[in-house]
Motif scaffolding. Structure first.
Motif, PDB file in Angstrom:
ATOM      1  N   SER A  17      80.645  61.159 -13.799  1.00 12.69           N
ATOM      2  CA  SER A  17      79.823  60.196 -13.100  1.00 12.69           C
ATOM      3  C   SER A  17      78.339  60.523 -13.229  1.00 12.69           C
ATOM      4  O   SER A  17      77.516  59.635 -13.425  1.00 12.69           O
ATOM      5  CB  SER A  17      80.243  60.178 -11.636  1.00 12.69           C
ATOM      6  OG  SER A  17      79.618  59.134 -10.977  1.00 12.69           O
ATOM      7  N   ILE A  18      78.009  61.796 -13.132  1.00 12.24           N
ATOM      8  CA  ILE A  18      76.595  62.166 -13.207  1.00 12.24           C
ATOM      9  C   ILE A  18      76.099  62.069 -14.648  1.00 12.24           C
ATOM     10  O   ILE A  18      74.974  61.663 -14.899  1.00 12.24           O
ATOM     11  CB  ILE A  18      76.367  63.560 -12.580  1.00 12.24           C
ATOM     12  CG1 ILE A  18      76.580  63.450 -11.063  1.00 12.24           C
ATOM     13  CG2 ILE A  18      74.967  64.080 -12.878  1.00 12.24           C
ATOM     14  CD1 ILE A  18      76.519  64.749 -10.307  1.00 12.24           C
ATOM     15  N   ASP A  19      76.971  62.375 -15.602  1.00 11.54           N
ATOM     16  CA  ASP A  19      76.601  62.168 -17.007  1.00 11.54           C
ATOM     17  C   ASP A  19      76.315  60.696 -17.280  1.00 11.54           C
ATOM     18  O   ASP A  19      75.462  60.347 -18.078  1.00 11.54           O
ATOM     19  CB  ASP A  19      77.739  62.619 -17.932  1.00 11.54           C
ATOM     20  CG  ASP A  19      77.657  64.102 -18.220  1.00 11.54           C
ATOM     21  OD1 ASP A  19      76.719  64.734 -17.710  1.00 11.54           O
ATOM     22  OD2 ASP A  19      78.533  64.609 -18.933  1.00 11.54           O
ATOM     23  N   GLY A  20      77.084  59.840 -16.651  1.00 13.23           N
ATOM     24  CA  GLY A  20      76.924  58.407 -16.896  1.00 13.23           C
ATOM     25  C   GLY A  20      76.019  57.742 -15.874  1.00 13.23           C
ATOM     26  O   GLY A  20      76.122  56.537 -15.650  1.00 13.23           O
ATOM     27  N   ALA A  21      75.117  58.521 -15.268  1.00 12.87           N
ATOM     28  CA  ALA A  21      74.282  57.998 -14.182  1.00 12.87           C
ATOM     29  C   ALA A  21      73.572  56.700 -14.567  1.00 12.87           C
ATOM     30  O   ALA A  21      73.475  55.772 -13.778  1.00 12.87           O
ATOM     31  CB  ALA A  21      73.264  59.053 -13.766  1.00 12.87           C
ATOM     32  N   LEU A  22      73.124  56.652 -15.807  1.00 15.09           N
ATOM     33  CA  LEU A  22      72.394  55.476 -16.271  1.00 15.09           C
ATOM     34  C   LEU A  22      73.252  54.230 -16.126  1.00 15.09           C
ATOM     35  O   LEU A  22      72.803  53.188 -15.622  1.00 15.09           O
ATOM     36  CB  LEU A  22      72.019  55.700 -17.742  1.00 15.09           C
ATOM     37  CG  LEU A  22      70.899  54.848 -18.294  1.00 15.09           C
ATOM     38  CD1 LEU A  22      69.616  55.137 -17.555  1.00 15.09           C
ATOM     39  CD2 LEU A  22      70.737  55.129 -19.780  1.00 15.09           C
ATOM     40  N   VAL A  23      74.481  54.333 -16.590  1.00 15.15           N
ATOM     41  CA  VAL A  23      75.385  53.187 -16.528  1.00 15.15           C
ATOM     42  C   VAL A  23      75.767  52.906 -15.079  1.00 15.15           C
ATOM     43  O   VAL A  23      75.813  51.748 -14.647  1.00 15.15           O
ATOM     44  CB  VAL A  23      76.638  53.439 -17.395  1.00 15.15           C
ATOM     45  CG1 VAL A  23      77.617  52.298 -17.244  1.00 15.15           C
ATOM     46  CG2 VAL A  23      76.238  53.605 -18.843  1.00 15.15           C
ATOM     47  N   VAL A  24      76.026  53.966 -14.313  1.00 10.76           N
ATOM     48  CA  VAL A  24      76.378  53.794 -12.899  1.00 10.76           C
ATOM     49  C   VAL A  24      75.285  52.994 -12.204  1.00 10.76           C
ATOM     50  O   VAL A  24      75.550  52.059 -11.454  1.00 10.76           O
ATOM     51  CB  VAL A  24      76.542  55.164 -12.209  1.00 10.76           C
ATOM     52  CG1 VAL A  24      76.683  54.998 -10.701  1.00 10.76           C
ATOM     53  CG2 VAL A  24      77.746  55.899 -12.778  1.00 10.76           C
ATOM     54  N   LYS A  25      74.045  53.338 -12.480  1.00  6.20           N
ATOM     55  CA  LYS A  25      72.939  52.670 -11.797  1.00  6.20           C
ATOM     56  C   LYS A  25      72.722  51.260 -12.300  1.00  6.20           C
ATOM     57  O   LYS A  25      72.519  50.350 -11.509  1.00  6.20           O
ATOM     58  CB  LYS A  25      71.654  53.488 -11.963  1.00  6.20           C
ATOM     59  CG  LYS A  25      71.718  54.820 -11.264  1.00  6.20           C
ATOM     60  CD  LYS A  25      70.473  55.620 -11.468  1.00  6.20           C
ATOM     61  CE  LYS A  25      69.418  55.251 -10.471  1.00  6.20           C
ATOM     62  NZ  LYS A  25      69.784  55.612  -9.113  1.00  6.20           N
ATOM     63  N   THR A  26      72.780  51.070 -13.610  1.00  6.51           N
ATOM     64  CA  THR A  26      72.546  49.714 -14.107  1.00  6.51           C
ATOM     65  C   THR A  26      73.625  48.761 -13.616  1.00  6.51           C
ATOM     66  O   THR A  26      73.377  47.592 -13.410  1.00  6.51           O
ATOM     67  CB  THR A  26      72.490  49.652 -15.652  1.00  6.51           C
ATOM     68  OG1 THR A  26      73.625  50.328 -16.160  1.00  6.51           O
ATOM     69  CG2 THR A  26      71.237  50.275 -16.181  1.00  6.51           C
ATOM     70  N   LEU A  27      74.829  49.286 -13.437  1.00  7.68           N
ATOM     71  CA  LEU A  27      75.913  48.411 -12.987  1.00  7.68           C
ATOM     72  C   LEU A  27      76.015  48.392 -11.462  1.00  7.68           C
ATOM     73  O   LEU A  27      76.843  47.697 -10.906  1.00  7.68           O
ATOM     74  CB  LEU A  27      77.240  48.872 -13.576  1.00  7.68           C
ATOM     75  CG  LEU A  27      77.371  48.808 -15.097  1.00  7.68           C
ATOM     76  CD1 LEU A  27      78.702  49.371 -15.527  1.00  7.68           C
ATOM     77  CD2 LEU A  27      77.220  47.391 -15.587  1.00  7.68           C
TER      78      LEU A  27
END
Lengths: 618, 593
Positions: free
Chosen positions: B219-229
């Motif tokens: 989840s933290i690695d994918g923070a960018l995607v987590v936030k954009t979505l």
């Protein structure tokens, strides 16, 4: 591997905010942040104090029996009565201690769980300005290792202070009651014991720390040797690398053995002090006992009391180090929880208009936390429905600018207006569906293809997910997947190829029906078949939308309706490809060097259309 | 029936565990034996200390309340107490230190054996095994395998102490012995049952923490995607589910522990109360003295603590056996790249390469199925083919990172199997797509232990278009990169890796998609410089048109064989498969929309 990185990352993160420097301040704040710990704490403390009594049962019983049980003849009723009472007391203490222990575990684990989840939520709430690549490992450590560092303290160490204190005080009072002279002697004995124990403890923990460092170094060496196995072999470094690993193993061995040596000299100390205490009691008791008005029973009780009393203090270093560990963990976690959340959602947000969205940037400036300014006042304007490209060398700020447009962080100065609305006033839901950034790595979550697309619009039905692939012309690709849309993508999407991950990311964008697309172009090459699919899907996805592409290939810029050239955080040129090439300057230079690279392809005449402007220019 | 099987399994496990212990003892017998001796000294001293305490009570302390005792007997008592107290301390010291040495030596030995295997095994093994697993063999598995070994001397001492205690109790009075007979086994049994009941929740909690950490990582690695979505809350819930499971399993384990901790505290005191009741009766009956009773109470106190730990040894057994089994797998994996019996020298001057009927299997499927071609000295050749056709494998065969299943590879007329491997790899340099940098300075990363002049390092970096960005690093060529140091971008790493190959002035240079992450404009500069500055035989595995352009000749692989070979333009005209691939590359590069 990740564990090594975390281990190292943790050491380096030594910057502590001012208000988290004092150990007591941290401890106090930490306990305040976990209200779960407090419910029923009184019960635990009272029970623990009660349990202290049980540890004094043996000396009291010895004193009672030898002073009263045999005076003058064996009083069976008295002795058995006292023993039975002691027995009962200990059973009661067991029941109470068990209940208190269970409550403590429950409260502590609850506290740890909430703290973990809360810290995690906070990390995700932080703006992208905090989320640098190096920091990720640190953040992961905060919600795993650092929270776990509190476990021992919460479940044992914290209460151990209370229990140890109560035991020491209880034993001391009892000793004073039996004989203040002997009590004084035992307390005096405590002084050298404390000095020895604390000085050795410091050396012991230094040795353990050194050993831990060597473990880290050994693992780094090993991980280099295996991760770099290809280079090691191809460049004939086999022996050197192996020697380095062996050296690291042997250094670690030495450090561990030193730690064993220090521990081996530390622990036996209590045994020596035990013998000294026994000798003291025997000598003083037999020489002065009668003149001090003591009884045999009281002096015998000291033989056991001294042990209880001194034992408390040999335990202290461990409790202390457990507390230190917890404070260190809390300090790191609190430092994260105290980071301000910079991107604050508006109270009464405005929804973005339908259709393609215009973009205006007005003197936008930005700096990452603890870093210099990376955008020095960007002003640009993109009319709705336009397809534009931003180009520039690595590090020119184009990716940062893209992040600001999707409000992953707010500009330090200036503003971004999308569809006529200041981005800071846009409703969060509207922003997330209408503005869609597609990062170049196409990051997927460990779930199915379908679920990953649905993340783009959680309310989407299965047919809608399917439709998004059809709309992008990807039905044949989906049909080729082993389980269709239900195919698991694996951790980080690694079961799919890089290009396929991009396809899923595009479908994820499509399903949100965005009015503004921000595409971060991929740099790595993918296989031709997938490349074709991506190209086609992108074409369909872009239709009727505003598209801003962060371009890594100049060919993309060539096809864009307008090009913005970034250099060192500034917008240095803008115009159409043709205009910019003629104008000379930064873009023309980039273009010339790129052109030299693909000239042959054109010369071979292997392509249809669109390469025209390039050729006329040569 | 199931009960029986489990019993049988348990015994098997026990025997296997004990065999391990014997094997470890054989590895480093001396420290182990010293440690056991120390432990026995500890056991004997402990029992003697309490006996002395009893005697001192009887002959010094008690009589002193009826009249003065001679100073001589007081000092004798002190001497005895101190002697056995120090003896005990020395026993602990020797036991602890030497069991530490023995265990660490065994671990170091096992680690070195693992390291030997990592050096000798083929590259394929490293490619196929996740790094995490390779590290786990080195750390976690070795630890687990040896954890059973540490407490053996301690356990020996505790058993000896228990036997001695029982002996002295029996010698004094059978009734007191009965109490010992109840207490000691019940402590041991309690321990055993505790260890058993903890196993399941402890294992589950271990798995839970792995899952929590996996979710947090992802989840933290994918923070960018987590936030954009806008998936922050959903992600938090995902973590919370795992965190709750972890809490529940830990609470379960904690409940077991709370019961046992309280029980382990209570049991010896209960036994002491019993001992005092029965003992007083025996004192009244004249069977034992007061001093003996006090000595036994002290003995119970000394014994109850170590008894707590004996159950743990048995608990470690399964882990040790599993850990060692994993290590054995590493030791057993076979090494198939045999060094040549009589290494041949490569001829001087430019080198040509011949590949003759090479067939290579991957997972039992032939990916190269009779590949034959040759490269003349000083020629530059591009290997082109669809994804998965085995281009990278072929490149690796050329420097003997693996051996073909059939066929031969000749460099300068010498079969690579007969060439001195180190010399071969010095003359034939390969640059991979994934450029690995060591955690050291940029200069070291380019020079790689070889004795290279500073000027050569810089020149190579210039050809690789790396000199400029290296000079802009905080410490220039002395900047430490990699794990703990400065992080370079993918393209920058590839350029350093390229310089690393160039600095060795190889007679054959193989580039396996080595500039894939470099900005196209920079790549153009690199290729131009390579053309201008390099005098070497050059083989490039290419995915970009720009790279293919560099070559005099193209070798086109398809379906495991060489489909066509010749200049780029020729192939475009006469090999339809080739033209299709090139067009696809082109479209990719032109970013056609």
């Amino acid at each position: 591997m990740s564990t090594v990185v975390e281990l190292l990352a943790d050491d380096e993160d030594a910057k502590v905010p001012e208000h988290l420097k004092g150990a007591f301040a941290v401890l106090g704040r930490g306990i305040k942040e976990s209200p779960e710990l407090r419910t029923g704490l009184g019960f635990t403390v009272i029970v623990s104090l009660g349990v202290t009594v049980a540890s004094l049962v043996t000396p009291v019983l010895v004193q009672q029996i030898f002073d009263k049980g045999f005076a003058p003849t064996f009083n069976a009723r008295f002795v058995y009565g006292r023993c039975a009472a002691a027995f009962l007391l200990v059973v009661l203490a067991f029941v109470a201690a068990r209940a208190a222990g269970r409550r403590l575990v429950r409260a502590s684990e609850n506290a740890l769980m909430h703290l973990r989840v809360r810290t995690f939520r906070h990390i995700h709430a932080l703006s992208i300005a905090e989320q640098s690549e190096e920091k990720r490992g640190v953040f992961v450590a905060r919600v795993t290792a650092d929270v776990d560092a509190l476990q021992e303290f919460m479940e044992w160490g914290g209460v151990a202070w209370i229990i140890s204190g109560a035991q020491a005080i209880g034993a001391l009072l009892l000793m004073l009651f039996y004989s203040w002279q002997l009590a004084t002697a035992i307390v005096l004995l405590l002084i050298p014991l404390l000095i020895v124990v604390w000085s050795m403890q410091a050396r012991l923990s230094a040795a353990f720390n050194a050993a831990r460092t060597r473990v880290g170094e050994m693992l780094s060496e090993v991980s280099e040797s295996v991760m770099g196995a290809a280079v090691v072999r191809a460049y004939g470094l086999d022996e050197q690398t192996h020697d380095k690993v062996e050296h690291a193993i042997s250094e670690r061995y030495k450090a561990e053995v030193l730690a064993h040596f220090r521990a081996a000299t530390f622990w036996p100390m209590s045994s020596i002090f035990y013998a000294v205490a026994l000798s003291t009691v025997i000598v003083l008791g037999s020489v002065y006992g009668r003149s001090w008005g003591l009884t045999f029973g009281r002096v015998s009780a000291f033989l056991f009391l001294a042990d209880v009393f001194l034992h408390v203090f040999t335990d202290l270093p461990e409790i202390y180090s457990e507390t230190q560990t917890a404070i260190a963990g809390w300090r790191k976690i609190l430092a994260v929880l105290d980071l301000d959340i910079e991107v604050v959602e508006p109270a009464n947000g405005v929804a973005l208009p339908r259709g393609a969205l215009s973009v205006e940037a007005e003197d936008v400036r930005f700096a990452y936390r603890e870093g210099a300014e990376v955008l020095h006042g960007i002003t640009l304007s993109v009319p709705a429905g336009r397809h534009v490209a931003i180009v520039g060398e690595t590090g020119c700020g184009k990716t940062t600018f893209a992040k600001l447009m999707s409000r992953l962080a707010d500009p330090l100065a200036g503003r971004i207006v999308i569809g006529g609305v200041d981005l800071r006033d846009v409703q969060s839901d509207s922003r997330r569906t209408r503005i869609r950034m597609v990062p170049q790595d196409g990051f997927l979550f460990d779930s199915t293809v379908r679920e990953n697309v649905r993340y783009g619009r959680p309310a989407a039905t299965d047919p809608e997910v399917e439709a998004s692939f059809v709309e992008l012309g990807l039905s044949d690709w989906v049909a080729g997947l082993p389980e269709g849309l239900a195919t698991p993508v694996g951790e980080r999407g690694e079961a799919l190829s890089v290009g396929e991950r991009q396809l899923v990311a595009l479908a994820r964008a499509q399903i949100g029906d965005p009015g503004l697309l921000i595409l971060d172009e991929a740099t790595s090459a993918v296989d031709p078949a997938t490349e074709r699919r991506i190209t086609e899907a992108l074409r369909r996805l872009s239709a009727g939308r505003t598209v801003i592409t962060i371009a890594h290939r100049l060919s993309t810029a060539e096809g864009a309706q307008r090009v913005f050239v970034f250099d060192a955080g500034r917008l240095v040129q803008e115009g159409t490809h043709g205009e910019l090439v003629i104008a000379g300057g930064r873009y023309a230079a980039l273009y010339r060097s790129w052109l030299g690279n693909v000239r042959d392809a054109d010369a071979a005449g292997a392509d249809e259309g669109e390469g025209e402007p390039a050729r006329t220019q040569t | 029936m199931t009960q029986e099987t489990r019993g049988g399994e348990g015994r098997g496990l026990f025997i296997r565990g004990m065999r391990l212990v014997v094997a470890y003892v054989r590895m480093h017998p001396r420290p182990f034996l010293v440690s056991v001796a120390g432990s026995l000294v500890f056991a004997v001293s402990s029992v003697l200390l309490t006996t002395a305490l009893g005697r001192a009570t009887d002959q010094v302390l008690r009589p002193s309340f009826n009249g003065p005792v001679p100073a001589g007997s007081i000092w004798l008592a002190v001497l005895a107490l101190m002697t056995f107290g120090v003896g005990r301390a020395l026993g602990i010291m020797f036991r602890r230190y030497y069991s530490g040495v023995a265990g660490e030596r065994v671990m170091a030995t096992l680690r070195n054996r693992v390291a030997d295997r990592y050096r000798d095994l083929q590259l394929q093994y490293h490619r196929e095994t996740p790094t995490g697993e390779l590290l786990a063999h080195m750390e976690a598995d070795v630890k687990a395998a040896v954890d059973v070994f540490w407490p053996v001397p301690f356990a020996t001492g505790v058993i000896a102490m228990t036997l001695l205690a029982m002996g002295s109790l029996l010698h004094a009075d059978p009734w007191l012995a009965l109490i010992g007979l109840i207490l000691f086994p019940s402590l041991a049994l309690m321990n055993r049952s505790f260890a058993k009941r903890m196993e399941e929740p402890a294992r589950r909690a271990q798995e839970d923490i792995g899952e929590v950490s996996a979710v947090a990582h992802e989840s933290i690695d994918g923070a960018l995607v987590v936030k954009t979505l806008g998936r922050e809350d959903a992600e938090t819930e995902r973590l919370a589910v795992k965190a709750r499971a972890l809490r529940d399993d830990r609470v379960r384990g904690g409940y077991v522990r709370a019961t046992f901790e309280a029980g382990l505290d209570a049991l010896p005191t209960l036994a002491t109360a019993l001992l005092l009741a029965v003992g007083s009766w025996r004192v009244a009956a004249g069977a034992i003295t007061v001093g003996e009773l006090i000595g036994f109470v002290a003995l119970f106190g000394l014994l109850s603590w170590p008894m707590r730990f004996i159950g743990w040894i048995l608990a470690e057994l399964p882990r040790a056996v599993v850990g060692y089994a994993r290590l054995e797998e590493v030791f057993r994996t076979s090494v198939t790249l045999n060094p040549p019996a009589h290494p041949e020298e490569l001829p001087a001057g430019p080198l040509g390469i011949e590949v003759l009927g090479v067939r290579h299997l991957y997972d039992g499927v032939p990916i190269l199925d009779g590949v034959t071609f040759d490269v003349r000295p000083m020629e530059s050749v591009a290997i082109v083919g669809p994804t998965g056709v085995g281009k990278s494998t072929l490149a690796q065969l050329l420097v003997r990172l693996a051996d073909p299943d059939q066929g031969r590879v000749l460099v300068g007329g010498v079969d690579v199997r007969d060439a001195d491997t180190i010399a071969l790899r010095h003359d034939v340099s390969i640059v991979f797509q994934e450029s690995f940098l060591f955690a050291t300075t940029v200069r070291e990363n380019i020079a790689l232990d070889a004795d290279v002049a500073e000027a050569d390092v810089v020149r190579s970096a210039m050809i690789a278009s790396a000199d400029r960005f290296i000079r802009e690093l905080p410490q220039g060529y002395d900047t430490v990169v990699g794990e703990r140091g400065y992080t370079l971008s993918g393209g920058q790493r590839q350029r350093v890796a390229l310089a690393r190959a160039l600095v060795r002035a190889p007679r054959v240079l193989i580039l396996d998609d080595a500039t894939s992450s470099v900005d196209p404009t920079v790549e153009a500069d690199i290729l131009a410089a390579l053309r201008r500055e390099l005098s070497t035989t050059l083989i490039v595995v290419a995915y970009r048109l720009s790279t293919i352009r560099l070559a005099d000749r193209v070798i086109f692989l398809e379906n495991g064989v060489v489909k066509a070979t010749g200049p780029h333009e020729d192939l475009l005209a006469r090999a339809p498969g080739y033209a299709a691939i090139i067009h696809a590359y082109e479209r990719g590069e032109r970013g056609e929309r």
